[in-house]
Design an enzyme around this catalytic site. Structure first.
Site, mmCIF file in Angstrom:
data_model
loop_
_atom_site.group_PDB
_atom_site.id
_atom_site.type_symbol
_atom_site.label_atom_id
_atom_site.label_comp_id
_atom_site.label_asym_id
_atom_site.label_seq_id
_atom_site.Cartn_x
_atom_site.Cartn_y
_atom_site.Cartn_z
ATOM 1 N N SER A 44 28.478 -2.168 68.472
ATOM 2 C CA SER A 44 28.329 -2.333 67.322
ATOM 3 C C SER A 44 29.545 -4.364 67.198
ATOM 4 C CB SER A 44 29.267 -1.766 66.462
ATOM 5 O OG SER A 44 28.531 -0.860 66.792
ATOM 6 N N SER A 46 30.398 -5.349 70.578
ATOM 7 C CA SER A 46 30.432 -5.869 72.528
ATOM 8 C C SER A 46 29.786 -6.371 72.534
ATOM 9 C CB SER A 46 30.992 -4.766 72.653
ATOM 10 O OG SER A 46 29.847 -4.104 72.881
ATOM 11 N N LYS A 63 31.897 -5.653 80.522
ATOM 12 C CA LYS A 63 31.906 -5.373 78.339
ATOM 13 C C LYS A 63 32.469 -5.936 77.439
ATOM 14 C CE LYS A 63 32.549 -1.337 74.449
ATOM 15 N NZ LYS A 63 32.038 -0.257 74.545
ATOM 16 N N ALA A 116 24.983 0.402 85.196
ATOM 17 C CA ALA A 116 23.946 1.873 85.341
ATOM 18 C C ALA A 116 23.096 0.637 84.781
ATOM 19 C CB ALA A 116 24.379 2.929 83.477
ATOM 20 N N ASP A 159 31.664 10.751 70.432
ATOM 21 C CA ASP A 159 30.935 9.486 69.625
ATOM 22 C C ASP A 159 29.552 10.342 70.727
ATOM 23 O OD1 ASP A 159 29.024 8.048 68.487
ATOM 24 O OD2 ASP A 159 30.041 6.718 69.253
ATOM 25 N N GLU A 163 22.992 8.511 73.583
ATOM 26 C CA GLU A 163 22.762 6.868 74.152
ATOM 27 C C GLU A 163 23.987 6.258 74.569
ATOM 28 O OE1 GLU A 163 22.208 7.770 71.532
ATOM 29 O OE2 GLU A 163 19.881 7.027 70.156
ATOM 30 N N ASP A 177 31.634 4.737 76.253
ATOM 31 C CA ASP A 177 31.912 3.960 75.353
ATOM 32 C C ASP A 177 32.756 5.070 74.454
ATOM 33 O OD1 ASP A 177 31.702 3.599 72.768
ATOM 34 O OD2 ASP A 177 29.917 3.242 71.682
#
Ligand code: ATP
Length: 315
Positions: A44, A46, A63, A116, A159, A163, A177
């Site tokens: 959102s 990054s 990131k 990854a 979260d 994903e 995340d």
């Protein structure tokens, strides 16, 4: 969402490696220490780039968070929480993405992470349609082991979803995340007030409920159940045409198992996807992590070629 402005990508070009002198470890403190190859994904606020570290030739995921975007979208806290959680957890468990360095320049923040190369668990399930019992058991066990570990460090992910479960070169999981995480200052993870965090189809009912809106480690157990449902069914339990409809389904516990859903997986989902946070399997004091690990989904096998989970040799 507007992603961060990533450094210009360089593709198909041999990357020069400038070896450090034996007395000095290779520097990893500015974007100039890396050659950026390609975009791996976009969050959102990054952009994640594959990059080669010039000093060692090693590949990483970097990131990049745009400072202007973080300020505009009031997400500065998100970045600092993610950095603090990763700093605390990095290198402590094989199921957590490792952060090698964090630095900034005038425009952006940079987190240097494990690369990854096989994408995430959601992509894998989408590609395969759904996972076999054996495969779903292996991934769920790794997620459980990792989540129990972060809870033991006083952190709730909040979260958790397929994903955010990345796959390493050996196809094992790397949880990532941590921007929505709750970090307890004193290790206490008992329920407390919270604002809404998480993703529509995986958020727990207590984080939706306007009256209670509490967070505790129990929210992650709900999300483990939803993730297991997704792996076996091939679609989220609370999928709907929009987030509002997903929320309504969650609050009503309105979901159905497709035909052929493995019995032991169904039982585990039904014990985790429970409206009352204190009644979920694994949640103390009514249950315990040991009870979750001992569930038949992990221990019972379906035949000669199938093996139960050995928690001590899981990784
Ligand atoms: P969200 O908007 O879901 O909160 P975010 O801004 O926090 O996302 P991430 O989820 O960390 O960003 O990363 C965005 C995407 O970049 C991921 O979905 C994934 O495809 C890719 N990605 C992130 N980290 C890595 C990594 N370590 N290795 C490879 N790809 C990665």
């Amino acid at each position: 969402a507007s992603p961060a402005t990533a450094p210009t990508a360089v593709t198909d070009v041999p990357v020069p490696v400038s070896p450090a002198s034996p007395s000095q470890p290779p520097k990893m403190s500015s974007p100039q220490d890396f050659t950026f190859l390609k975009e791996l994904g976009c969050g959102s606020w990054s952009t994640v780039m594959e990059a080669v570290h010039r000093g060692t030739g090693k590949r990483f995921a970097v990131k990049i968070l745009s400072k202007a975007q973080l300020i505009k979208q009031k997400k500065v806290k998100y970045a600092s929480v993610e950095k603090d959680a990763l700093a605390k957890l990095s290198g402590t468990h094989p199921g957590i993405v490792k952060m090698y360095a964090a630095f900034q320049d005038e425009t952006s923040l940079y987190f240097v992470l494990d690369l990854a190369p096989h994408g995430d668990l959601a992509d894998l399930v989408k590609k395969q349609g759904s996972l076999s019992l054996r495969c779903a058991r292996w991934y769920t066990a790794q997620i459980v082991d990792t989540v129990l570990w972060i809870h033991s460090k006083g952190i709730v992910h909040r979260d958790l979803k397929p994903e955010n479960v990345l796959l390493d070169p050996d196809m094992r999981i790397k949880l990532t995340d941590f921007g929505s995480a709750y970090l307890s200052p004193d290790g206490d993870l008992s329920p407390r007030a919270s604002t809404f965090v998480g993703s529509a189809a995986y958020v727990s009912p207590e984080l939706l409920n306007r009256a209670s809106k509490t967070t505790s480690n129990s929210s992650d157990f709900w999300a483990i159940g939803c993730s297991l449902f997704f792996m076996v069914a091939g679609h989220p339990a609370f999928a709907a045409i929009n987030d509002y409809q997903s929320f309504r389904k969650i609050e009503a516990l309105d979901y159905t198992f497709p035909e052929g859903f493995y019995d032991s997986a169904k039982d585990l989902v039904q014990r985790l996807v429970v409206l009352d946070p204190s009644e979920r399997l694994g949640v103390e004091p009514k249950s315990s992590p040991a009870e979750l690990r001992a569930h038949a989904f992990f221990t019972a096998t379906s035949g000669d070629t199938d093996t139960p989970i050995r928690w001590d040799t899981l990784w």
